[in-house]
Design a protein around this motif. Structure first.
Motif, PDB file in Angstrom:
ATOM      1  N   VAL A   1       0.881  -1.174   0.000  1.00 59.24           N
ATOM      2  CA  VAL A   1       0.000   0.000   0.000  1.00 59.24           C
ATOM      3  C   VAL A   1       0.912   1.216   0.000  1.00 59.24           C
ATOM      4  N   SER A   2       0.673   2.143  -0.924  1.00 61.87           N
ATOM      5  CA  SER A   2       1.518   3.333  -1.009  1.00 61.87           C
ATOM      6  C   SER A   2       0.634   4.563  -1.123  1.00 61.87           C
ATOM      7  N   ALA A   3       0.919   5.578  -0.303  1.00 68.84           N
ATOM      8  CA  ALA A   3       0.077   6.773  -0.295  1.00 68.84           C
ATOM      9  C   ALA A   3       0.880   7.998   0.097  1.00 68.84           C
ATOM     10  N   ALA A   4       0.453   9.135  -0.411  1.00 71.77           N
ATOM     11  CA  ALA A   4       1.026  10.408   0.011  1.00 71.77           C
ATOM     12  C   ALA A   4       0.554  10.731   1.415  1.00 71.77           C
ATOM     13  N   HIS A   5       1.463  11.210   2.245  1.00 74.81           N
ATOM     14  CA  HIS A   5       1.072  11.692   3.568  1.00 74.81           C
ATOM     15  C   HIS A   5       0.208  12.934   3.427  1.00 74.81           C
ATOM     16  N   VAL A   6       0.618  13.835   2.521  1.00 68.88           N
ATOM     17  CA  VAL A   6      -0.136  15.051   2.216  1.00 68.88           C
ATOM     18  C   VAL A   6      -0.210  15.202   0.707  1.00 68.88           C
ATOM     19  N   SER A   7      -1.399  15.474   0.173  1.00 68.46           N
ATOM     20  CA  SER A   7      -1.562  15.678  -1.264  1.00 68.46           C
ATOM     21  C   SER A   7      -0.965  17.016  -1.683  1.00 68.46           C
TER      22      SER A   7
ATOM     23  N   VAL B   1       5.210   5.361   2.178  1.00 68.53           N
ATOM     24  CA  VAL B   1       4.680   6.715   2.333  1.00 68.53           C
ATOM     25  C   VAL B   1       5.506   7.709   1.525  1.00 68.53           C
ATOM     26  N   ASP B   2       4.811   8.502   0.720  1.00 71.10           N
ATOM     27  CA  ASP B   2       5.415   9.655   0.060  1.00 71.10           C
ATOM     28  C   ASP B   2       5.277  10.836   1.019  1.00 71.10           C
TER      29      ASP B   2
END
Length: 406
Positions: free
Chosen positions: A166-172, A197-198
């Motif tokens: 699972v990979s996601a930006a911490h803040v867009s 995490v990005d």
């Protein structure tokens, strides 16, 4: 925090652009650099420029101490357990690609899933697209709520026992959405997946604790947090990094090289092939010192106030569409009715106001928003409410200009 005193430490802010005092509102793209960082880089090149690890002479020793000292500063800054978990890279993009190449391609197989979100920067989309193509795995997306946030219920429905990453930006970088990374990581781990995490848009603006987030990999760039361009960080849990093969090969990262076989150095150096980014790391260390002297909590609170104030001011701007949730990080992405965002940015620049315009390396999100591009004003520790007032004033002029022209 005293913003006036902070601004004095940024030489670039004290200039005029097109006859106006510069209002810099593009820190989400790259932040400006304080004298402390500029002077540190200058001192390195003037006083102890040398390669690291190899030499035993005085300059080499001092450079090595500075380089590895910066690694320890990063470790403390994000609360990693060990310096072995801190890999210097060219930036967030390289760090994410390293995970996709060294971890994903070695561990994915047909039937496996990689889960991301539609709000990701291209750097957190394309590596996974390539990884699933190479391995036969599947790429899935967590749907977005109407305001551009993520529902944990949707996370639970999307992440399955087949999900491996699972990979996601911490803040867009577009919406300013602050994603619940700790909770998403928990769901990922419950299903046997790792959490990537990005952190490019969070690390400069809030206190990061990778152990509390319990993410498996965390990435960020120096240039968005008052540091130099060309350097970033990959944090990875030691057990995962030890079992990963390097993505690049050459000098510095080797233990022994024979004619037909080679072995690698221990962590973290096995992932740092070639002459490392020495000045960049030392500059990043200076940037961390600078930010910690001010305090990440104080910076976060300041930017939150600016975001609230900016949203209030945008409400008075007729024909302005603002994207993203009410609770957000320190940026506002918007469009003016019947005016292309590139035209908006051009007129603002004529007024000395620097904003970003385009798709922000987030074309899937633009499609979700049903727009081709947007303008974005992003704030940092050196911005003020007066900067936002000048932005709004310039936007009124932009509207008047295009109304009169067309």
């Amino acid at each position: 925090m005293n913003v006036k005193d902070i601004r004095e430490q940024f030489p670039i802010l004290h200039q005029q652009v097109n006859g106006h005092d510069l209002v810099y509102l593009d820190s989400a793209a790259t932040s400006q650099k304080p004298r402390a960082v500029i002077d540190t880089l200058d001192e390195y090149y003037k006083s102890y420029n040398s390669n690291v690890h190899r030499g035993v002479h005085t300059l080499g020793t001092k450079a090595t101490d500075g380089y590895e000292g910066a690694r320890e500063k990063v470790r403390k800054f994000i609360n990693a357990k060990s310096m072995q978990e801190i890999i210097f890279t060219r930036g967030t993009t390289t760090a994410l690609n390293t995970v996709a190449l060294s971890y994903a391609r070695a561990n994915l197989k047909p039937g496996d899933e990689v889960v991301i979100t539609p709000m990701e920067h291209h750097a957190n989309i394309i590596p996974w697209q390539q990884a699933v193509k190479a391995t036969g795995a599947t790429l899935k997306y967590i749907p977005l709520q109407e305001d551009g946030t993520i529902s944990l219920g949707d996370v639970r429905q999307t992440v399955t026992a087949n999900t491996k990453i699972v990979s996601a930006a911490h803040v867009s970088n577009v919406l300013g959405t602050v994603n619940p990374i700790k909770e998403i990581a928990k769901i990922a781990h419950e299903n046997g997946a790792v959490m990537v995490v990005d952190g490019a848009q969070s690390t400069p603006h809030m206190k990061i604790d990778v152990q509390d987030l319990d993410c498996d990999f965390f990435t960020f760039s120096a240039h968005k947090m008052c540091g130099p361009t060309g350097i970033g960080v990959l944090y990875g849990k030691k057990g995962l990094l030890e079992n990963m093969e390097p993505a690049e090969f050459g000098g510095e990262m080797i233990d022994f090289v024979g004619l037909y076989e080679s072995t690698w150095k221990e962590l973290p150096w096995k992932f740092e092939a070639g002459t490392p980014i020495i000045a960049g790391a030392i500059g990043l260390g200076a940037a961390i010192d600078f930010l910690e002297d001010i305090g990440l909590d104080e910076i976060s609170e300041h930017e939150h106030r600016l975001a609230v104030y900016a949203l209030e001011r945008f409400e008075e701007l007729e024909g302005a569409a603002v994207y993203g949730p009410k609770q957000r990080a320190g940026l506002v992405t918007f469009n003016l009715e019947d005016v292309h965002p590139h035209d908006v940015a051009t007129v603002l620049d004529a007024e000395g106001v620097a904003v970003r315009a385009g798709h922000h390396c987030a074309q899937p999100l633009m499609k979700w928003l049903n727009v081709s591009a947007t303008a974005r004003a992003s704030f940092y520790l050196y911005n003020t409410e007066e900067d936002i007032d000048k932005l709004i004033e310039a936007l009124h002029k932009t509207k008047e200009y295009f109304t009169n022209v067309f």
